[in-house]
Design a protein around this motif. Sequence first.
Motif, short mmCIF file in Angstrom:
data_model
loop_
_atom_site.label_atom_id
_atom_site.label_comp_id
_atom_site.label_asym_id
_atom_site.label_seq_id
_atom_site.Cartn_x
_atom_site.Cartn_y
_atom_site.Cartn_z
N ALA A 118 37.12 32.65 40.28
CA ALA A 118 37.06 34.03 39.84
C ALA A 118 38.45 34.62 39.63
N HIS A 119 38.48 35.64 38.79
CA HIS A 119 39.69 36.42 38.58
C HIS A 119 39.39 37.83 39.08
N PHE A 120 40.04 38.23 40.17
CA PHE A 120 39.92 39.60 40.67
C PHE A 120 40.89 40.45 39.87
N HIS A 121 40.35 41.17 38.90
CA HIS A 121 41.22 41.91 38.00
C HIS A 121 41.66 43.23 38.66
N TRP A 122 42.93 43.60 38.44
CA TRP A 122 43.52 44.85 38.97
C TRP A 122 43.07 45.08 40.41
N LEU A 123 43.30 44.10 41.23
CA LEU A 123 42.81 44.16 42.61
C LEU A 123 43.53 45.23 43.43
N LYS A 124 42.73 45.94 44.20
CA LYS A 124 43.27 46.85 45.23
C LYS A 124 42.50 46.48 46.48
N LYS A 146 42.94 45.31 51.03
CA LYS A 146 43.81 45.14 52.19
C LYS A 146 44.31 43.70 52.28
N ARG A 147 45.45 43.56 52.95
CA ARG A 147 46.09 42.25 52.99
C ARG A 147 45.17 41.10 53.44
N PRO A 148 44.39 41.24 54.55
CA PRO A 148 43.55 40.11 54.96
C PRO A 148 42.56 39.67 53.88
N VAL A 149 42.05 40.64 53.12
CA VAL A 149 41.10 40.31 52.05
C VAL A 149 41.83 39.59 50.90
N VAL A 150 43.02 40.09 50.59
CA VAL A 150 43.82 39.44 49.55
C VAL A 150 44.09 37.99 49.95
N GLU A 151 44.44 37.79 51.20
CA GLU A 151 44.74 36.43 51.66
C GLU A 151 43.52 35.52 51.61
N GLU A 152 42.37 36.11 51.91
CA GLU A 152 41.13 35.31 51.84
C GLU A 152 40.82 34.91 50.40
N ILE A 153 41.06 35.84 49.49
CA ILE A 153 40.83 35.56 48.06
C ILE A 153 41.76 34.43 47.61
N VAL A 154 43.00 34.50 48.05
CA VAL A 154 43.99 33.48 47.69
C VAL A 154 43.59 32.12 48.27
N THR A 155 43.18 32.13 49.53
CA THR A 155 42.79 30.87 50.19
C THR A 155 41.59 30.24 49.47
N ALA A 156 40.70 31.08 48.98
CA ALA A 156 39.52 30.55 48.28
C ALA A 156 39.87 30.03 46.88
N GLY A 157 41.14 30.20 46.47
CA GLY A 157 41.60 29.63 45.20
C GLY A 157 41.36 30.50 43.98
N HIS A 158 41.05 31.78 44.19
CA HIS A 158 40.81 32.66 43.06
C HIS A 158 42.14 33.24 42.53
N TYR A 159 42.04 33.91 41.39
CA TYR A 159 43.22 34.47 40.74
C TYR A 159 43.24 36.00 40.88
N ILE A 160 44.45 36.55 40.88
CA ILE A 160 44.62 38.00 41.04
C ILE A 160 45.61 38.46 39.97
N SER A 161 45.28 39.58 39.32
CA SER A 161 46.17 40.04 38.24
C SER A 161 46.79 41.40 38.54
N PHE A 162 47.88 41.65 37.83
CA PHE A 162 48.59 42.93 37.96
C PHE A 162 48.70 43.60 36.60
N THR A 163 48.61 44.91 36.63
CA THR A 163 48.65 45.73 35.41
C THR A 163 50.03 46.41 35.33
N PRO A 164 50.27 47.18 34.29
CA PRO A 164 51.55 47.93 34.22
C PRO A 164 51.75 48.85 35.42
N GLU A 165 50.69 49.12 36.16
CA GLU A 165 50.82 50.02 37.32
C GLU A 165 51.82 49.45 38.35
N ILE A 166 51.97 48.13 38.35
CA ILE A 166 52.89 47.51 39.32
C ILE A 166 54.33 48.03 39.13
N CYS A 167 54.64 48.51 37.94
CA CYS A 167 56.00 48.98 37.66
C CYS A 167 56.32 50.28 38.39
#
Length: 253
Positions: free
Chosen positions: A151-157, A159-180
């Motif tokens: 899966a691709h978690f688009h424009w993810l918001k 908490k850190r533990p959830v982000v880490e779980e998503i990463v561990t499961a091998g999914h993708y995470i994207s960033f929008t211009p908001e990161i600027c």
Amino acid sequence: MIDSHIHLYQYDDIEKRINHWQEEGVERVVAVSNDLKSSYETLELKQKYPQFIYAGVGYHPEQKPMIEKEMHELSELIQTEKKHISLIGEVGLPYYTLHTLTENEQRQHMEQLQWWCEIAKLESLPLVLHAVHSQAEQALTILKQTPELKAHFHWLKAKRPVVEEIVTAGHYISFTPEICYRERDQILAQFVPLSQLLIETDGPWPYNGPFEHIETTPLLLVHIIQMLAEIKHEVKSKIFVETTENAKHLFGN
Ligand SMILES: [Zn+2]
């Protein structure tokens, strides 16, 4: 570079735009759909620009759940257009509209995400997810029932533990211009390895900060790359290459 999430059917004058974007180094875009009608429109665009578009069929979760007829027609469309579809999206769970939905409708959204997971598995397609804040964890729980899905978690918001779980499961995470201009996104990016990072505009969604009054198009991707290079202490070309390769890996060559 590849825009990993854009609502292409919402733009006018598309031919001129695509030519210009290509000249500026946009190799491809991942075109998502919000419902049955826009799924048809996305597939029409795919027919016109087969090399430029990864086409997605889906139903945006920030609205009432699908009715039976729409589900039926969407699954028929996926069957008949299989060859031209690269992903299921955007689908997911509502967050911003939760207060407008009854408990029954909220439950239906969960069931419909399970339904999308089954289709994605059956068709061996990646899922593009809209599942933000507390809903990211819920979506992850549903995804876990189909561990072979990517899966691709688009424009993810989230908490850190959830982000880490998503990463561990091998999914993708994207960033929008908001990161600027948003520290929350800059911090989140620190926890996502380069090998699972994607860039997107969610265009034509408008942004604030330095992009206020600027139309959102894939031309904004360069700013995301610049910011990610700073956060990751890498050269821009590395971010450019990696995010492009990641998108190709997930959505196909
Ligand atoms: Zn979107």
